[in-house]
Design an enzyme around this catalytic site. Structure first.
Site, mmCIF file in Angstrom:
data_model
loop_
_atom_site.group_PDB
_atom_site.id
_atom_site.type_symbol
_atom_site.label_atom_id
_atom_site.label_comp_id
_atom_site.label_asym_id
_atom_site.label_seq_id
_atom_site.Cartn_x
_atom_site.Cartn_y
_atom_site.Cartn_z
ATOM 1 N N LYS A 36 6.807 -7.249 -1.205
ATOM 2 C CA LYS A 36 6.853 -6.126 -0.260
ATOM 3 C C LYS A 36 5.585 -6.140 0.577
ATOM 4 C CE LYS A 36 6.026 -1.661 -1.429
ATOM 5 N NZ LYS A 36 5.241 -0.879 -0.457
ATOM 6 N N ASP A 63 7.908 -2.905 4.542
ATOM 7 C CA ASP A 63 7.860 -1.466 4.248
ATOM 8 C C ASP A 63 6.992 -0.753 5.278
ATOM 9 O OD1 ASP A 63 8.134 0.976 2.973
ATOM 10 O OD2 ASP A 63 6.677 0.512 1.403
ATOM 11 N N LYS A 65 8.336 1.985 7.061
ATOM 12 C CA LYS A 65 8.843 3.381 7.107
ATOM 13 C C LYS A 65 8.973 3.903 8.536
ATOM 14 C CE LYS A 65 7.157 4.624 2.491
ATOM 15 N NZ LYS A 65 6.372 3.424 2.131
ATOM 16 N N ASP A 68 11.187 7.444 14.380
ATOM 17 C CA ASP A 68 10.923 7.640 15.813
ATOM 18 C C ASP A 68 12.265 7.957 16.463
ATOM 19 O OD1 ASP A 68 9.791 7.374 18.493
ATOM 20 O OD2 ASP A 68 8.225 6.127 17.604
ATOM 21 N N THR A 72 14.031 3.592 19.721
ATOM 22 C CA THR A 72 12.802 2.892 19.308
ATOM 23 C C THR A 72 12.955 2.332 17.895
ATOM 24 O OG1 THR A 72 11.497 4.288 20.747
ATOM 25 C CG2 THR A 72 10.313 3.233 18.943
ATOM 26 N N THR A 118 6.899 10.697 -2.565
ATOM 27 C CA THR A 118 6.558 11.253 -3.883
ATOM 28 C C THR A 118 5.222 12.002 -3.841
ATOM 29 O OG1 THR A 118 5.757 9.065 -4.427
ATOM 30 C CG2 THR A 118 7.871 9.683 -5.346
ATOM 31 N N GLN A 188 -0.170 7.010 -9.892
ATOM 32 C CA GLN A 188 1.254 7.337 -10.087
ATOM 33 C C GLN A 188 1.347 8.400 -11.174
ATOM 34 O OE1 GLN A 188 3.524 6.346 -8.109
ATOM 35 N NE2 GLN A 188 3.216 4.240 -7.442
ATOM 36 N N ARG A 209 0.101 -2.782 -8.714
ATOM 37 C CA ARG A 209 -1.122 -2.998 -9.490
ATOM 38 C C ARG A 209 -0.935 -3.620 -10.873
ATOM 39 N NH1 ARG A 209 -3.098 2.847 -7.770
ATOM 40 N NH2 ARG A 209 -0.827 2.974 -7.660
HETATM 41 O O1 C5P Z 1 0.562 -0.373 -7.547
HETATM 42 P P1 C5P Z 1 1.870 0.340 -7.685
HETATM 43 O O2 C5P Z 1 2.814 -0.319 -8.662
HETATM 44 O O3 C5P Z 1 1.692 1.819 -7.929
HETATM 45 O O4 C5P Z 1 2.521 0.159 -6.241
HETATM 46 C C1 C5P Z 1 3.664 0.848 -5.855
HETATM 47 C C2 C5P Z 1 4.023 0.494 -4.447
HETATM 48 O O5 C5P Z 1 5.123 1.318 -4.058
HETATM 49 C C3 C5P Z 1 2.950 0.738 -3.409
HETATM 50 O O6 C5P Z 1 3.119 -0.245 -2.376
HETATM 51 C C4 C5P Z 1 3.259 2.113 -2.878
HETATM 52 O O7 C5P Z 1 2.840 2.293 -1.551
HETATM 53 C C5 C5P Z 1 4.775 2.109 -2.934
HETATM 54 N N1 C5P Z 1 5.374 3.437 -2.995
HETATM 55 C C6 C5P Z 1 5.082 4.364 -3.985
HETATM 56 N N2 C5P Z 1 5.679 5.595 -3.988
HETATM 57 C C7 C5P Z 1 6.559 5.890 -3.044
HETATM 58 C C8 C5P Z 1 6.891 4.969 -2.059
HETATM 59 C C9 C5P Z 1 6.272 3.744 -2.062
HETATM 60 O O8 C5P Z 1 4.285 4.080 -4.867
HETATM 61 N N3 C5P Z 1 7.161 7.050 -3.089
#
Ligand code: C5P
Length: 229
Positions: A36, A63, A65, A68, A72, A118, A188, A209
């Site tokens: 991604k 990704d 997002k 607009d 566009t 989220t 998270q 991560r």
């Molecule tokens: O490092 P981690 O596993 O938390 O990465 C989660 C990925 O998912 C990141 O790229 C984050 O921007 C994306 N993401 C998220 N929550 C969302 C939408 C996207 O963590 N609601």
């Protein structure tokens, strides 16, 4: 381990630049199928980073997002399709005309709809004038997306079941917020393990991560894929 378990994990390439992205993908080449690319990496490196990932055999989830006016967003989706990406994201609160415009402009791409981020709480929605809680707005946006031909929905692991009820069996569910047992949740707040999220009905897991920060990224990826198989 089946190939399909590996194909359910999308590695979030949340790294600052091209060289780090290459090094992560070199570690994972032949094991992971998906990466991604988000706004940090794409804004800095642009289309060459998509081409680099594709040249290494990865399918790409772009990704950015989009949100607009319909024309566009449709043009942006067409440009993304021309880069050869396999998934891209739009915000479903852009409305039916915008959603249909993206889906029609990128017919070979799985267009994913973002419902409520989220990071948003009921207070965030109130502050921008939306009289809903995330719990009731998420399924309503997901159902709007399904009605407009969306390819999938991005949602938190704890929303998988309500979203699936709202969209029916067709569209994919893609979820971040995944942590193997014992892993650092970082920022998270509401996480499930890879196996729990698949059992709840997710089709794809976005994992950053826990793979990027592992001493052996390939081994970390393989361990998570093995948990799914
Ligand atoms: O490092 P981690 O596993 O938390 O990465 C989660 C990925 O998912 C990141 O790229 C984050 O921007 C994306 N993401 C998220 N929550 C969302 C939408 C996207 O963590 N609601």
């Amino acid at each position: 381990m089946t190939a399909s378990a590996k194909e359910k994990i999308i590695v979030a390439l949340d790294v600052p630049g091209f060289a780090r992205a290459e090094s992560v993908l070199d570690d994972l080449a032949g094991a992971a199928a998906w990466c991604k690319i988000g706004m940090q990496l794409f804004t800095r490196e642009g289309p060459p980073v998509v081409a680099m990932a594709r040249a290494r055999g990865f399918r790409v989830f772009l990704d950015l997002k989009f949100h607009d006016i319909p024309n566009t967003v449709a043009s942006g989706a067409r440009s993304a399709a021309e880069l050869g990406v396999d998934m891209l994201t739009i915000h479903l609160c852009g409305g039916p005309e915008m959603i249909r415009g993206a889906v029609e402009a990128a017919p070979g791409v799985c267009v994913l709809g973002v419902t409520v981020l989220t990071s948003s709480t009921a207070a965030t929605l109130t502050a921008v004038g939306i009289p809903h809680t995330p719990a009731d707005w998420v399924p309503s946006l997901a159902s709007l997306g399904a009605g407009c031909g969306i390819g999938g929905i991005v949602c938190s692991p704890l929303e998988i079941e309500t979203v699936r009820r709202a969209i029916g069996p067709g569209p994919k569910i893609v979820t971040p917020g995944i942590r193997p047992a014992g892993a650092d949740p970082g920022d998270q707040k509401r996480v499930l393990s890879p196996a729990e999220a698949i059992a709840a009905g997710a089709d794809y897991l976005v994992i950053g991560r826990p793979i990027l920060a592992a001493p052996d990224r390939r081994a970390a990826f393989e361990a998570m894929a093995a948990e799914l198989a």
